[in-house]
Design a protein around this motif. Structure first.
Motif, short mmCIF file in Angstrom:
data_model
loop_
_atom_site.label_atom_id
_atom_site.label_comp_id
_atom_site.label_asym_id
_atom_site.label_seq_id
_atom_site.Cartn_x
_atom_site.Cartn_y
_atom_site.Cartn_z
N TYR A 1 10.54 13.26 2.48
CA TYR A 1 9.35 13.66 3.24
C TYR A 1 8.37 12.50 3.29
CZ TYR A 1 5.73 16.88 4.90
OH TYR A 1 4.76 17.53 5.63
N PHE A 2 8.15 11.88 2.14
CA PHE A 2 7.22 10.75 2.08
C PHE A 2 7.73 9.56 2.90
CE2 PHE A 2 5.07 7.04 0.48
CZ PHE A 2 3.75 7.49 0.40
N GLU A 3 9.02 9.28 2.80
CA GLU A 3 9.61 8.16 3.56
C GLU A 3 9.43 8.34 5.06
OE1 GLU A 3 13.25 6.94 0.52
OE2 GLU A 3 13.66 8.20 2.26
N ILE A 4 9.63 9.55 5.54
CA ILE A 4 9.57 9.81 6.98
C ILE A 4 8.12 9.94 7.47
CG2 ILE A 4 10.15 11.44 8.82
CD1 ILE A 4 12.64 12.18 7.18
N PHE A 5 7.33 10.73 6.76
CA PHE A 5 6.01 11.11 7.27
C PHE A 5 4.84 10.43 6.57
CE2 PHE A 5 8.95 14.76 7.72
CZ PHE A 5 9.12 14.67 9.09
N GLU A 6 5.14 9.64 5.54
CA GLU A 6 4.10 8.95 4.75
C GLU A 6 3.01 9.92 4.32
OE1 GLU A 6 2.78 5.48 6.87
OE2 GLU A 6 4.72 4.47 6.62
N ASP A 7 3.45 11.07 3.80
CA ASP A 7 2.54 12.11 3.36
C ASP A 7 3.20 12.87 2.21
OD1 ASP A 7 0.31 13.69 3.23
OD2 ASP A 7 0.64 14.71 5.15
N SER A 8 2.42 13.60 1.46
CA SER A 8 2.93 14.39 0.34
C SER A 8 3.40 15.75 0.83
CB SER A 8 1.83 14.61 -0.70
OG SER A 8 1.41 13.38 -1.22
N ILE A 9 4.53 16.18 0.32
CA ILE A 9 5.04 17.51 0.64
C ILE A 9 4.33 18.52 -0.26
CG2 ILE A 9 6.93 17.47 -1.05
CD1 ILE A 9 8.71 18.76 1.11
N ASP A 10 4.10 19.73 0.28
CA ASP A 10 3.61 20.81 -0.57
C ASP A 10 4.69 21.14 -1.58
OD1 ASP A 10 1.13 21.20 0.70
OD2 ASP A 10 2.03 22.49 2.22
N LEU A 11 4.30 21.45 -2.80
CA LEU A 11 5.28 21.78 -3.83
C LEU A 11 5.38 23.30 -3.95
CD1 LEU A 11 4.31 19.03 -6.37
CD2 LEU A 11 6.34 19.11 -4.92
N GLU B 1 0.83 -1.20 0.00
CA GLU B 1 0.00 0.00 0.00
C GLU B 1 0.87 1.26 0.00
OE1 GLU B 1 -2.96 2.02 3.11
OE2 GLU B 1 -3.50 -0.02 2.52
N ASN B 2 1.92 1.27 0.84
CA ASN B 2 2.82 2.42 0.87
C ASN B 2 3.60 2.56 -0.42
OD1 ASN B 2 2.02 3.20 3.38
ND2 ASN B 2 3.83 2.45 4.43
N LEU B 3 3.96 1.43 -1.03
CA LEU B 3 4.70 1.48 -2.29
C LEU B 3 3.84 2.11 -3.38
CD1 LEU B 3 7.27 0.78 -3.82
CD2 LEU B 3 6.31 -1.48 -4.27
N ILE B 4 2.57 1.75 -3.43
CA ILE B 4 1.65 2.34 -4.41
C ILE B 4 1.49 3.83 -4.15
CG2 ILE B 4 -0.75 2.39 -5.20
CD1 ILE B 4 -0.73 -0.70 -4.74
N GLU B 5 1.31 4.21 -2.87
CA GLU B 5 1.18 5.62 -2.53
C GLU B 5 2.45 6.38 -2.90
OE1 GLU B 5 0.04 6.05 1.56
OE2 GLU B 5 -1.80 4.92 1.26
N TYR B 6 3.61 5.78 -2.67
CA TYR B 6 4.87 6.42 -3.02
C TYR B 6 4.99 6.61 -4.53
CZ TYR B 6 9.70 7.34 -3.98
OH TYR B 6 10.85 7.89 -4.48
#
Length: 143
Positions: A66-76, A4-9
């Motif tokens: 950011y995604f690896e640590i917080f499992e969330d998208s960074i603002d661009l 699931e995390n791989l797909i999100e990444y």
């Protein structure tokens, strides 16, 4: 990383890649190998191809971290070109960060929160590092 995390990444990686591709199309007229002048001999807005490549890698690297640590998208950030530099600007509801890049490996940054009691940070960041993701997270989540 689970499936699931791989797909999100992979979705996040594609979002960042699409953003950088759209941005590159906009700033392509400003990417030059040499510093050109306009008709009056004044410098034009420009940046080198090498600098743009470093900025793309930097944005990609910090979004991945950011995604690896917080499992969330960074603002661009918004990206602007001006006389040999590229500025990355995050102007969000809760915080603002400005990163100015040049031909050096290090970029300067300034960031602050938009709280009643603001928190401010400034300094230099290694464009080859992914640690800037932590600064973004800190300013996003400061109370």
């Amino acid at each position: 990383m689970g499936n699931e995390n791989l797909i999100e990444y992979q979705i996040e990686r594609q979002r960042v890649s699409d953003f950088l591709s759209r941005t590159e199309k906009i700033i392509t007229p400003y990417i030059h190998l040499n510093k050109p002048n306009d008709i009056d001999g004044e410098p034009q807005q420009y940046c080198s191809k090498e600098l743009w490549k470093r900025v793309k890698k930097f944005v990609t690297r910090i979004s991945k971290r950011y995604f690896e640590i917080f499992e969330d998208s960074i603002d661009l950030p918004d990206i602007n070109v001006d006389l040999g530099t590229i500025a990355l600007h995050w102007d969000k509801q809760r915080y603002e960060i400005l990163v100015n890049t040049g031909n050096e490996q290090f970029a300067t940054f300034y960031g602050d929160t938009k709280n009643i009691t603001p928190v401010s940070l400034k300094g230099e960041i290694d464009m080859e590092s992914s640690d800037f993701a932590l600064i973004v997270y800190y300013l996003e989540n400061s109370v």
